[in-house]
Design a protein around this motif. Sequence first.
Motif, mmCIF file in Angstrom:
data_model
loop_
_atom_site.group_PDB
_atom_site.id
_atom_site.type_symbol
_atom_site.label_atom_id
_atom_site.label_comp_id
_atom_site.label_asym_id
_atom_site.label_seq_id
_atom_site.Cartn_x
_atom_site.Cartn_y
_atom_site.Cartn_z
ATOM 1 N N ALA A 109 0.998 -1.316 -0.044
ATOM 2 C CA ALA A 109 0.095 0.090 0.078
ATOM 3 C C ALA A 109 0.792 1.418 0.050
ATOM 4 O O ALA A 109 2.114 1.251 0.246
ATOM 5 C CB ALA A 109 -1.111 0.014 1.248
ATOM 6 N N GLY A 136 4.500 -0.388 -0.532
ATOM 7 C CA GLY A 136 4.392 -1.396 -1.488
ATOM 8 C C GLY A 136 4.959 -0.801 -2.642
ATOM 9 O O GLY A 136 4.796 -1.567 -3.964
ATOM 10 N N PHE A 137 5.797 0.409 -2.682
ATOM 11 C CA PHE A 137 6.438 0.709 -3.904
ATOM 12 C C PHE A 137 7.798 0.782 -4.023
ATOM 13 O O PHE A 137 8.669 1.497 -3.451
ATOM 14 C CB PHE A 137 5.769 2.291 -4.136
ATOM 15 N N ALA A 160 0.306 -6.775 0.493
ATOM 16 C CA ALA A 160 -0.874 -5.965 -0.035
ATOM 17 C C ALA A 160 -0.157 -5.327 -1.432
ATOM 18 O O ALA A 160 -0.166 -4.039 -1.383
ATOM 19 C CB ALA A 160 -1.612 -5.077 0.879
ATOM 20 N N LEU A 161 0.059 -6.059 -2.555
ATOM 21 C CA LEU A 161 0.609 -5.241 -3.651
ATOM 22 C C LEU A 161 -0.319 -5.368 -4.849
ATOM 23 O O LEU A 161 -0.067 -4.942 -6.021
ATOM 24 C CB LEU A 161 1.957 -5.754 -3.906
ATOM 25 N N ARG A 165 1.253 -8.952 -8.718
ATOM 26 C CA ARG A 165 2.470 -8.438 -7.957
ATOM 27 C C ARG A 165 2.857 -9.375 -6.669
ATOM 28 O O ARG A 165 3.783 -9.729 -6.432
ATOM 29 C CB ARG A 165 2.713 -7.029 -7.798
ATOM 30 N N GLY A 187 -6.141 -5.076 -1.861
ATOM 31 C CA GLY A 187 -6.645 -3.714 -1.182
ATOM 32 C C GLY A 187 -7.223 -3.819 0.323
ATOM 33 O O GLY A 187 -7.680 -2.701 0.819
ATOM 34 N N ASP A 190 -6.081 -0.862 2.612
ATOM 35 C CA ASP A 190 -6.865 0.534 2.230
ATOM 36 C C ASP A 190 -8.257 0.193 2.661
ATOM 37 O O ASP A 190 -8.834 1.381 3.284
ATOM 38 C CB ASP A 190 -7.223 0.723 0.713
HETATM 39 N N1 UDP Z 1 -0.010 -1.457 -4.532
HETATM 40 C C1 UDP Z 1 1.401 -1.605 -4.047
HETATM 41 N N2 UDP Z 1 2.535 -1.211 -4.820
HETATM 42 C C2 UDP Z 1 2.109 -1.201 -6.316
HETATM 43 C C3 UDP Z 1 0.845 -1.290 -6.798
HETATM 44 C C4 UDP Z 1 -0.264 -1.577 -5.850
HETATM 45 O O1 UDP Z 1 1.591 -1.286 -2.858
HETATM 46 O O2 UDP Z 1 2.929 -1.284 -6.996
HETATM 47 C C5 UDP Z 1 -1.134 -1.488 -3.467
HETATM 48 C C6 UDP Z 1 -2.179 -0.497 -3.695
HETATM 49 O O3 UDP Z 1 -1.723 0.689 -3.065
HETATM 50 C C7 UDP Z 1 -3.144 -1.005 -2.888
HETATM 51 C C8 UDP Z 1 -2.931 -2.597 -2.990
HETATM 52 O O4 UDP Z 1 -1.984 -2.734 -3.748
HETATM 53 O O5 UDP Z 1 -2.978 -0.724 -1.482
HETATM 54 C C9 UDP Z 1 -3.997 -3.299 -3.889
HETATM 55 O O6 UDP Z 1 -4.129 -2.679 -5.385
HETATM 56 P P1 UDP Z 1 -5.245 -2.881 -6.040
HETATM 57 O O7 UDP Z 1 -6.728 -2.504 -5.690
HETATM 58 O O8 UDP Z 1 -4.881 -2.501 -7.558
HETATM 59 O O9 UDP Z 1 -5.417 -4.598 -6.022
HETATM 60 P P2 UDP Z 1 -6.655 -5.607 -5.996
HETATM 61 O O10 UDP Z 1 -7.311 -5.479 -4.569
HETATM 62 O O11 UDP Z 1 -7.587 -5.234 -7.077
HETATM 63 O O12 UDP Z 1 -6.083 -6.898 -6.083
#
Ligand code: UDP
Length: 194
Positions: A109, A136-137, A160-161, A165, A187, A190
């Motif tokens: 996140a 997560g960056f 939580a990426l 990823r 997510g 979040d």
């Molecule tokens: N996220 C991250 N690094 C990245 C891309 C996304 O930490 O390079 C985090 C993003 O901030 C969020 C989480 O991954 O907290 C989930 O992202 P997303 O909603 O796109 O994924 P989903 O829940 O649909 O799998």
Amino acid sequence: MNHVEILGVPFIHSTRNEFVDILHQRIKQQKKTFVVTANPEIVMMANENKGFMEYLQAADFITPDGIGIVKAAGWLKKPLPERVPGFDTMKDLLSLANENQYRVYFLGAKQEVLDQFIHIVSNEYPKMEIAGFRNGFFDLDNPQIAEEICGLKPDLIFVALGAPRQEQWIYQNIGKFDKGIFMGVGGSFDGIAG
Ligand code: UDP
């Protein structure tokens, strides 16, 4: 454990409570565990992307995250007992960590989301030991991140990426660890940070 296969992805046949009990046993036994919670998008992604299917095949458990998977299992006449969503399972595991003072690491996140998330969970689960956290960056191929987390000896590592990823990071790094339940939670940080 029984499985129900949907488009090549084997889902556990278990209730959420049964699954959390299994994970609890594995924490006590210090057995390394890779958990994927998969919704229909994940199943489609795995069928379109061989590399991603390889990550899923390396998982110890794949849970049905979402009613779409439970419905599909019903249509295939291989019913699953219920949804086992990542968000709720993470909360169950945080309660378990609180009751047993397990060490937990949080990876992912944006920094401000993560800070707010850590603030909330440290109040809600005060006896859980927060081994550490990192946003997560970062470059997925940076080996130092896993090495640093490994040195903190967490019992649980929530990643939580977002997919793919988070599964890729777990797949590439779990081999370095001696123990730990690794779970991709999308997510969820979040969701709790609000
Ligand atoms: N996220 C991250 N690094 C990245 C891309 C996304 O930490 O390079 C985090 C993003 O901030 C969020 C989480 O991954 O907290 C989930 O992202 P997303 O909603 O796109 O994924 P989903 O829940 O649909 O799998």
